[in-house]
Design an enzyme around this catalytic site. Structure first.
Site, short mmCIF file in Angstrom:
data_model
loop_
_atom_site.label_atom_id
_atom_site.label_comp_id
_atom_site.label_asym_id
_atom_site.label_seq_id
_atom_site.Cartn_x
_atom_site.Cartn_y
_atom_site.Cartn_z
CE1 TYR A 130 21.73 -25.87 -3.05
CE2 TYR A 130 23.27 -27.51 -3.91
CZ TYR A 130 22.21 -26.64 -4.10
OH TYR A 130 21.63 -26.53 -5.34
CG ASN A 189 30.33 -28.75 -10.79
OD1 ASN A 189 29.97 -29.87 -10.45
ND2 ASN A 189 31.13 -28.01 -10.06
CE LYS A 230 25.97 -19.51 -7.79
NZ LYS A 230 25.83 -20.58 -8.80
CG HIS A 251 36.03 -17.94 -8.68
ND1 HIS A 251 36.07 -16.94 -7.73
CD2 HIS A 251 34.98 -18.72 -8.34
CE1 HIS A 251 35.10 -17.11 -6.86
NE2 HIS A 251 34.41 -18.19 -7.20
CG PHE A 296 41.66 -26.22 -5.01
CD1 PHE A 296 42.34 -25.23 -4.32
CD2 PHE A 296 40.28 -26.23 -4.95
CE1 PHE A 296 41.67 -24.27 -3.58
CE2 PHE A 296 39.59 -25.28 -4.22
CZ PHE A 296 40.28 -24.30 -3.54
CE LYS A 297 50.71 -27.56 -4.74
NZ LYS A 297 51.77 -27.62 -3.71
CB SER A 298 45.10 -34.01 -7.25
OG SER A 298 44.61 -35.28 -6.88
NE ARG A 335 33.49 -30.80 -8.62
CZ ARG A 335 34.39 -31.49 -7.97
NH1 ARG A 335 34.91 -32.58 -8.52
NH2 ARG A 335 34.81 -31.12 -6.77
#
Length: 205
Positions: A20, A52, A61, A70, A84-86, A98
């Site tokens: 993309y 974002n 989407k 979400h 999410f973990k880093s 972001r």
């Protein structure tokens, strides 16, 4: 690398992380080469890079919906916000950054461009301020009047080597072109999105 340079040389140094991104990037490079060579262009043209984006009417989407969209059903069901973990020592879990931009701001910039035919170029559209996913989760929980509760989960291995830990739109060219309106803060944007849309009976209003 988030400055909205227009020269082919500057653009050639950028390396998108997915198809993309490449599709957008190759078009920007094609336009930049035409402009540099002095070839004909439309009376007005603009290539915009959205960062974002979050906000109403993104529900179709699927997995590409914003993190707010979400998180909202997770929180409504009484679960913790899952992030999410880093996998980098210089970013804590949830500390990945972001440039979250409210869709209203994106629409406003696009309308301004349509009303300002003297402006052409490649332009960034973002908030101009990087914020963490933890900030986003806290803003979503605050909009629902919930106490902060976050669970960190493993990131799919297919994403780990392509994951961006920092994005922030440089809005120098947009501001220099004359767009002066302030961008919506993360907290104000998420509050409006959640309370006016996601938490109502009609999220399309």
């Amino acid at each position: 690398g988030f400055v909205d340079f227009n020269s082919p040389q500057d653009l050639a140094r950028l390396r998108p992380l997915n198809l993309y991104g490449w599709s957008k990037h190759l078009f920007d490079r094609w336009v930049a080469r035409r402009v540099e060579r002095g070839e004909r262009t439309p009376p007005q043209w603009a290539g915009v890079k959205f960062f974002n984006v979050y906000g109403p009417n993104e529900y179709h989407k699927g997995t590409m919906k914003s993190v707010v969209a979400h998180l909202h059903p997770q929180l409504q069901q009484g679960n913790a916000a899952r992030l999410f973990k880093s996998y980098r020592h210089d970013y804590p879990h949830g500390g990945q950054l972001r440039d979250f931009v409210y869709v209203r701001d994106c629409v406003d910039v696009m309308l301004w461009l349509a009303e300002t035919p003297s402006v052409s170029g490649l332009l960034n559209i973002g908030s101009g301020k990087a914020r963490s996913f933890l900030d986003l989760a806290h803003a979503t929980m605050a909009a629902l009047d919930l106490a902060p509760r976050v669970e960190f989960i493993e990131m799919p291995e297919s994403l780990r080597d392509k994951y961006q830990y920092f994005t922030e739109a440089d809005l120098t060219r947009l501001r220099a072109a004359g767009y002066r309106r302030p961008m919506t803060s993360l907290e104000d944007g998420v509050r409006d999105y959640v309370r006016t849309y996601l938490a109502t009976d009609d999220c399309y209003r």
